[in-house]
Structure formats: C-alpha cells, structure tokens
Design an enzyme around this catalytic site. Structure first.
Site, PDB file in Angstrom:
ATOM      1  N   LYS A  16      72.065  -9.216  81.051  1.00  0.00           N
ATOM      2  CA  LYS A  16      71.577  -9.599  79.724  1.00  0.00           C
ATOM      3  C   LYS A  16      70.546 -10.724  79.795  1.00  0.00           C
ATOM      4  O   LYS A  16      70.479 -11.596  78.934  1.00  0.00           O
ATOM      5  CB  LYS A  16      72.733  -9.998  78.801  1.00  0.00           C
ATOM      6  CG  LYS A  16      73.840  -8.958  78.674  1.00  0.00           C
ATOM      7  CD  LYS A  16      73.294  -7.568  78.357  1.00  0.00           C
ATOM      8  CE  LYS A  16      72.609  -7.486  77.011  1.00  0.00           C
ATOM      9  NZ  LYS A  16      72.052  -6.127  76.722  1.00  0.00           N
ATOM     10  N   ARG A 111      68.376 -16.622  81.804  1.00  0.00           N
ATOM     11  CA  ARG A 111      68.199 -16.766  80.357  1.00  0.00           C
ATOM     12  C   ARG A 111      69.102 -17.882  79.866  1.00  0.00           C
ATOM     13  O   ARG A 111      70.138 -18.158  80.499  1.00  0.00           O
ATOM     14  CB  ARG A 111      68.568 -15.440  79.678  1.00  0.00           C
ATOM     15  CG  ARG A 111      68.506 -15.413  78.167  1.00  0.00           C
ATOM     16  CD  ARG A 111      69.089 -14.117  77.645  1.00  0.00           C
ATOM     17  NE  ARG A 111      68.875 -13.937  76.204  1.00  0.00           N
ATOM     18  CZ  ARG A 111      69.320 -12.898  75.512  1.00  0.00           C
ATOM     19  NH1 ARG A 111      70.021 -11.943  76.131  1.00  0.00           N
ATOM     20  NH2 ARG A 111      69.089 -12.800  74.214  1.00  0.00           N
ATOM     21  N   SER A 119      74.872 -12.348  73.815  1.00  0.00           N
ATOM     22  CA  SER A 119      74.372 -10.989  73.974  1.00  0.00           C
ATOM     23  C   SER A 119      75.361 -10.129  74.746  1.00  0.00           C
ATOM     24  O   SER A 119      75.580  -8.955  74.432  1.00  0.00           O
ATOM     25  CB  SER A 119      73.018 -11.017  74.686  1.00  0.00           C
ATOM     26  OG  SER A 119      72.512  -9.715  74.877  1.00  0.00           O
TER      27      SER A 119
END
Length: 315
Positions: A16, A111, A119
């Site tokens: 993700k 991220r 997410s």
C-alpha cells in the site's frame, strides 16, 4: 553481450505504498518484459517446501517469469513485485540468496505509515473484489474497527518486547528508551520473535503497524545485501509535480536502462477510504514519528527528502 538473469530486480515493498504503480511504470519500458503475474510470491506464499535442490528451486521460481523470452533478448530484463517480502525477511532472504544467487536490484517504496496503515485496513476489510481476493486479504479484521486492530497489533508487538518505549494505553513514548532501543541487539531479537510469531502465509490481515516501521524492516536486508543494490522512493514524491518522470529517470538508471518516458502516469491499485478519526490519527503519528526520524540514518542518506520524510504536528 549476455542475457540478464531472471529476475533482474524485485520491488520488495512496502504494501500500500505505490508498488503496483512502480511495477507498471517499469514495464512501460520497451526493454522490460513483464512477469507472468505481478506478484509472484515465489519466495514466500508460493514457495514449494517439497523441492529441495537449488537447481529445481530455481527452475520452479523462474516459471513465474517468461524466462526463455528474456534469455533470447539480451538487452531485456524482467522483475518481480511482491510487497510482502520487505517484512517477511526471515523467510525470504535465505531463499533469495540461495535461489537467485546474483547481484540483483531492489526497490523499496515507502509512504506515510499512518496513511499506509489506514489504506491497508481499508483494503483488507473491503467487501469488494473476487472471492479469491477476499480470501487472500483474510477475515481476521472483519467486524473490527481500525482502533481495535491497532490495539491488537500493539499487543502483539508488546508481547514480543518490540516496543518497550511505548505506553499502549496512553499513547506516550519514552524517548530516552526509544533512543537506546532503536538499532540495538535487543530490537533485533524482538523483531525476530515478531516475524516468527506473527507473519503468517495464509492471510493478508497482519502487520498493520510493522509494515510502516521501515527502519527495522530494512536492517536485515542491509546485513545480507550491498547498499548499492537498493533504491528508495517515497510515494508522496512521486505524486508531486513531475514526480513520476523524475523518479523513473532514477529507477531506469538503477536498472542500467536508458530513460523511457512514461505514457500512463495514473496511480494503479489505489482506493478511496474514509478519513481517520482524529484520536487514532494522533495516536499513530506519535508512535511513528521517532521511527520516521530514524529512517535517514538507517538508509544512510543526507537527502532532505528523508531527513523528515513525513512531518507531523505531534500533539
């Protein structure tokens, strides 16, 4: 000229964090041949324990690629994107070093770990997708709130003595304890306990928080491979203006390929999810903030992009 090995590169993770997009961008290059499937998982989920010899293990793993096509095209290469590999280093690294015993290139997409966790939870608990996709995601987090899963994962880490610096109930960090523990032998031992106990092969419903603890995930990889084999990318940088072409220029250079413009810069495998409750958001930011600050020292860079990769207003 000789043909390149199969595979030449692996996108290790993180889940993700834009790995699907990166894989598609790389495969836009005319000298790159796609694998038979985007995520081979030949070194974890699909590893065949019945195969014992190195040559047969290699033969099995290379079935996930168009190996014969690559051999006949000496300028071309192929690669894998299995974002579970980064976390599952205990299983994957020994197999990779045995089966793919050449110096390949690695990519690690990262991220904001708070957004990554949100997410991840949204994907796993979603009711969309095929029955096979839902089975792969797992049912362990169904009917649980994000806060329930966060607390469940915290307790698992605490059981393994992985977060002695964190007060789970109050969401407060002991910074002195963190500074002493971060990168220590005690952390390595706790990390190995966590991987052994809580990284399964039958579900995607695990690692909500540890998948965002990038520094501790990377250390086993750095002990096993040379630093120049790795390239690190931030999803947020790729989303900025000219972010994709700037990143892909570096990516293709890392692969020893000439630059090729990306025709389709759209994000792949992205999804919409509800905004995180402020209480949970602040709690997770307090937890991840020191991990984020320590990342630059682990990947050994002085780049401003990584000094404070995800600035938080910690309260």
């Amino acid at each position: 000229m000789v043909s390149r090995p199969t595979p030449s590169y692996i996108i290790l993770g993180a889940q993700k964090a834009g790995t699907t997009s990166l894989y598609h961008y790389i495969n836009e290059h005319p000298w790159v041949i796609k694998a038979r499937r985007r995520e081979t998982h030949c070194l974890d989920w699909r590893w065949d324990e019945k195969i014992k010899t190195k040559s047969k293990q290699l033969e099995y793993c290379q079935r996930f690629f168009f190996t014969d096509h690559v051999k006949n095209r000496v300028s071309c290469q192929t690669g894998d994107s299995s974002p579970s590999y980064l976390l599952d280093s205990r299983r994957v690294i020994p197999r990779l070093k045995r089966v793919f015993d050449w110096k390949m290139k690695f990519f690690v997409m990262m991220r904001d770990p708070v957004r990554r966790a949100t997410s991840h939870y949204s994907m796993v608990t979603s009711t969309d997708g095929t029955p096979a996709q839902q089975k792969t995601r797992g049912l362990e987090w169904r009917n649980k709130s994000l806060w329930d899963v966060v607390q469940m994962e915290m307790k698992k880490m605490n059981e393994c003595s992985l977060i002695p610096y964190w007060n789970i109930e109050d969401g407060i960090i002991d910074q002195d304890c963190f500074d002493q523990f971060f990168g220590s032998q005690q952390e390595d031992e706790a990390w190995n306990r966590y991987l052994e106990r809580y990284v399964p092969l039958n579900t995607g419903s695990y690692g909500l928080l540890t998948r965002g603890m990038y520094a501790v995930q990377l250390r086993p990889w750095f002990r096993s491979f040379d630093r120049d084999q790795f390239m690190f990318l931030r999803l947020e940088s790729m989303k900025s203006k000219n972010g994709v072409p700037n990143a892909m220029e570096r990516v293709f250079s890392h692969l020893d390929l000439p630059y090729h413009p990306i025709c389709d810069e759209s994000a792949k495998n992205s999804r919409e999810y509800e905004s995180t409750d402020t209480k949970i958001h602040d709690y997770l930011q307090r937890f991840f903030e020191p991990h984020n600050r320590g990342l630059a020292s682990v990947i050994q860079t002085k780049s401003e992009e990584w000094i404070d990769p995800w600035p938080y207003q910690v309260v």
